[in-house]
Design an enzyme around this catalytic site. Structure first.
Site, PDB file in Angstrom:
ATOM      1  N   SER A   1       0.867  -1.185   0.000  1.00  0.00           N
ATOM      2  CA  SER A   1       0.000   0.000   0.000  1.00  0.00           C
ATOM      3  C   SER A   1       0.896   1.225   0.000  1.00  0.00           C
ATOM      4  O   SER A   1       2.082   1.151   0.355  1.00  0.00           O
ATOM      5  CB  SER A   1      -0.873  -0.009   1.260  1.00  0.00           C
ATOM      6  OG  SER A   1      -1.484   1.245   1.476  1.00  0.00           O
TER       7      SER A   1
ATOM      8  N   TYR B   1      -2.394  -1.301  10.105  1.00  0.00           N
ATOM      9  CA  TYR B   1      -2.316  -1.421   8.651  1.00  0.00           C
ATOM     10  C   TYR B   1      -0.983  -0.891   8.134  1.00  0.00           C
ATOM     11  O   TYR B   1      -0.306  -1.528   7.324  1.00  0.00           O
ATOM     12  CB  TYR B   1      -3.489  -0.667   8.025  1.00  0.00           C
ATOM     13  CG  TYR B   1      -3.631  -0.855   6.537  1.00  0.00           C
ATOM     14  CD1 TYR B   1      -4.207  -2.016   6.022  1.00  0.00           C
ATOM     15  CD2 TYR B   1      -3.219   0.124   5.649  1.00  0.00           C
ATOM     16  CE1 TYR B   1      -4.358  -2.193   4.651  1.00  0.00           C
ATOM     17  CE2 TYR B   1      -3.363  -0.041   4.280  1.00  0.00           C
ATOM     18  CZ  TYR B   1      -3.932  -1.202   3.789  1.00  0.00           C
ATOM     19  OH  TYR B   1      -4.076  -1.365   2.436  1.00  0.00           O
TER      20      TYR B   1
END
Length: 242
Positions: free
Chosen positions: A130, A143
């Site tokens: 990401s 995350y």
């Protein structure tokens, strides 16, 4: 082989790989909806349910794959969860641990077992990280930590596995129009405001489409990227350039 294959970026990747004529192993959590995966039109399809964070499930997955197809050429480590959205000082310990278990341990196990299956033949492994894995971000401690771990493991694996002819790369998407992103919006008091805030900082002014991320994954999986390994490529509408 695609993990987290039943929806989002994983499903888009299955669709594009099926269109390219690949035989596909689709891996997702128990109870996943396989309807769209089956409609992708793969020449041959193996569906396996399990937990990406479980070594036993990975061993079963690879055994089933080799029994059916005899080899593994491409692995896309896509399975992941978003975790909590809250300030670092309020982030629950147990949610942090679960995000790391799925997102980081899951990729570690994929690299470990996938590389064992590819040893002696070569192959391509694509890890889905990401933009949070190459930057800071806010309010998603688990995350962000897990996606940084994915980038680090990508680079380590690329150097260790090069002698085996196994290439390892990562894609680093910005927010993408998937159920995960929509769920993150819904957790806020004003989903529209969240979307406006996130797209405002992206020069192209919108979320990515899952198919656009799948385009890059397919390129990295193919021989068209034969001299690429150890990369972590942003695909972010210019977010990291701004």
């Amino acid at each position: 082989m695609v993990t987290g294959a039943a929806r989002g970026i994983g499903l888009a990747t299955v669709v594009q790989m099926a269109q390219s004529g690949m035989r596909i192993v689709a891996f997702d959590r128990p109870g996943a909806d396989w309807g769209e995966v089956r409609l992708a039109g793969a020449s041959e399809l193996l569906e396996v349910e399990g937990d990406a964070g479980s070594s036993a499930d990975w061993e079963r997955l690879l055994q089933s794959t080799l029994e059916k197809f005899g080899q593994l050429d491409v692995l896309v480590n896509n399975a992941g969860i978003s975790g909590a959205i809250c300030p670092l000082i309020d982030y629950p310990d147990e949610i942090f641990d679960e995000v790391m278990r799925v997102n980081a341990r899951g990729v570690f196990l994929g690299l470990k077992h996938g590389a064992r299956a590819m040893k002696g033949r070569g192959g391509s492994i694509v890890n889905v990280s990401s933009v949070s894995g190459i930057g800071g971000g806010r309010f998603v401690a688990g995350y962000t930590a897990s996606k940084h771990a994915v980038v680090g493991m990508t680079k380590l694996a690329a150097t260790e596995l090069a002698a085996e002819g196994i290439r390892v790369n990562a894609v680093c998407p910005s927010p993408t129009s998937t159920e995960m992103t929509l769920a993150m919006e819904r957790e806020s008091h004003d989903p529209d405001a969240v979307r406006r805030a996130m797209t405002r900082v992206i020069p192209l002014g919108r979320y990515a489409e899952a198919s656009e991320i799948a385009n890059l994954i397919l390129f990295l999986a193919s021989d068209a990227s034969s001299f690429m390994t150890g990369t972590a490529i942003p695909i972010d509408g210019g977010l990291k350039a701004a």
